[in-house]
Design a protein around this motif. Structure first.
Motif, PDB file in Angstrom:
ATOM      1  N   LEU A 139      21.117  55.889  40.914  1.00  0.00           N
ATOM      2  CA  LEU A 139      21.401  55.306  42.368  1.00  0.00           C
ATOM      3  C   LEU A 139      22.841  55.563  42.938  1.00  0.00           C
ATOM      4  O   LEU A 139      22.872  55.684  43.934  1.00  0.00           O
ATOM      5  CB  LEU A 139      20.859  53.828  42.204  1.00  0.00           C
ATOM      6  CG  LEU A 139      20.439  53.155  43.640  1.00  0.00           C
ATOM      7  CD1 LEU A 139      19.483  54.006  44.465  1.00  0.00           C
ATOM      8  CD2 LEU A 139      19.928  51.664  43.423  1.00  0.00           C
ATOM      9  N   GLU A 146      11.089  56.146  38.479  1.00  0.00           N
ATOM     10  CA  GLU A 146      11.372  54.775  38.303  1.00  0.00           C
ATOM     11  C   GLU A 146      12.408  54.264  37.293  1.00  0.00           C
ATOM     12  O   GLU A 146      13.045  53.507  37.480  1.00  0.00           O
ATOM     13  CB  GLU A 146       9.991  54.126  38.153  1.00  0.00           C
ATOM     14  CG  GLU A 146       9.053  53.811  39.370  1.00  0.00           C
ATOM     15  CD  GLU A 146       7.964  53.257  39.103  1.00  0.00           C
ATOM     16  OE1 GLU A 146       7.923  52.391  38.388  1.00  0.00           O
ATOM     17  OE2 GLU A 146       6.990  53.505  39.896  1.00  0.00           O
ATOM     18  N   ILE A 165      16.030  55.742  38.280  1.00  0.00           N
ATOM     19  CA  ILE A 165      16.766  55.181  39.490  1.00  0.00           C
ATOM     20  C   ILE A 165      17.927  54.286  39.181  1.00  0.00           C
ATOM     21  O   ILE A 165      18.877  54.795  39.784  1.00  0.00           O
ATOM     22  CB  ILE A 165      15.768  54.479  40.491  1.00  0.00           C
ATOM     23  CG1 ILE A 165      14.839  55.664  40.951  1.00  0.00           C
ATOM     24  CG2 ILE A 165      16.357  53.779  41.342  1.00  0.00           C
ATOM     25  CD1 ILE A 165      13.603  54.864  42.158  1.00  0.00           C
ATOM     26  N   ALA A 205      13.478  58.920  46.952  1.00  0.00           N
ATOM     27  CA  ALA A 205      13.319  57.783  45.974  1.00  0.00           C
ATOM     28  C   ALA A 205      14.599  57.110  45.513  1.00  0.00           C
ATOM     29  O   ALA A 205      14.752  56.013  45.412  1.00  0.00           O
ATOM     30  CB  ALA A 205      12.426  58.048  44.857  1.00  0.00           C
ATOM     31  N   LEU A 206      15.667  58.118  45.403  1.00  0.00           N
ATOM     32  CA  LEU A 206      17.039  57.877  45.011  1.00  0.00           C
ATOM     33  C   LEU A 206      17.541  57.184  46.194  1.00  0.00           C
ATOM     34  O   LEU A 206      18.852  56.933  45.947  1.00  0.00           O
ATOM     35  CB  LEU A 206      17.692  59.016  44.455  1.00  0.00           C
ATOM     36  CG  LEU A 206      17.029  59.396  43.071  1.00  0.00           C
ATOM     37  CD1 LEU A 206      17.675  60.914  42.579  1.00  0.00           C
ATOM     38  CD2 LEU A 206      17.074  58.533  42.085  1.00  0.00           C
ATOM     39  N   THR A 265      12.023  63.144  45.250  1.00  0.00           N
ATOM     40  CA  THR A 265      12.689  62.707  44.190  1.00  0.00           C
ATOM     41  C   THR A 265      14.339  62.062  45.046  1.00  0.00           C
ATOM     42  O   THR A 265      14.636  61.046  44.751  1.00  0.00           O
ATOM     43  CB  THR A 265      13.194  63.737  43.370  1.00  0.00           C
ATOM     44  OG1 THR A 265      12.098  64.092  42.414  1.00  0.00           O
ATOM     45  CG2 THR A 265      14.568  63.192  42.163  1.00  0.00           C
TER      46      THR A 265
END
Length: 186
Positions: free
Chosen positions: A41, A34, A37, A63-64, A60
């Motif tokens: 990103l 978190e 990111i 989430a990215l 991972t």
């Protein structure tokens, strides 16, 4: 071509790290992810996005925002019968085999893949990426794979593998193509 490798967020504490770990991210891994990111990103703009087939690498990458394609070549070293065990457990059961494994990069006393075969597999994956100008490739994988990629890129002696640390969510970039890679930091 630029290949950026991201070490998957952690799936266990360092003391509980296991060979060929198939566990998903743990709470600390999600928390670290978190925080990372915003910095990572921009890598979602990569033309090609890959990951190791492990749960922590896939999680991972997702989430990215990478929607990565799993690549078997990006999996951790095949540790044979040591799979799922910690180094401490293996050392207690097979101390001589561990000594051989650490000393001889051609050995595979566990019945899996030798260090040299592992580095070669990762290097082959790098060398077979599509070459389209200055394209960006991103891959989320285990720290061991990134260590192998650095060893291959630098043409470093095998013992260098044991002298390299890659922490979860570390980022390493390699530029070049087919056997001519340069490590890029920063």
């Amino acid at each position: 071509m630029l290949v950026t490798l991201i070490a998957a967020a952690r799936s266990s504490s360092l003391l509980d790290a296991r060979f060929d770990d198939e566990r998903p991210l743990d709470a600390a891994g999600w928390q670290a992810l978190e925080h990372a990111i915003p910095m990572l990103l921009p890598l979602a703009a990569a033309e090609l996005r890959y990951c190791s087939p492990t749960p922590c690498s896939r999680q991972t990458g997702e989430a990215l925002g990478l929607a990565p394609l799993a690549q078997l070549a990006l999996r951790d070293c095949d540790m044979g019968r040591w799979r799922g065990m910690t180094l401490q457990e293996v050392t207690l059961r097979e101390p001589q085999a561990v000594d051989v494994w650490l000393a001889d990069p051609r050995s595979a006393p566990h019945g899996g893949e030798s260090l040299l075969a592992f580095v070669s597999r990762v290097g082959t994956w790098l060398d077979t990426r599509p070459v389209e100008g200055e394209g960006l490739i991103v891959a989320v994988t285990e720290p061991a794979v990134i260590r192998a990629a650095m060893l291959y890129a630098l043409k470093a002696p095998p013992a260098s593998y044991w002298r390299t640390e890659v922490h979860p969510l570390s980022v390493v970039s390699l530029s070049g193509c087919r056997g001519h890679w340069t490590l890029r930091l920063g």
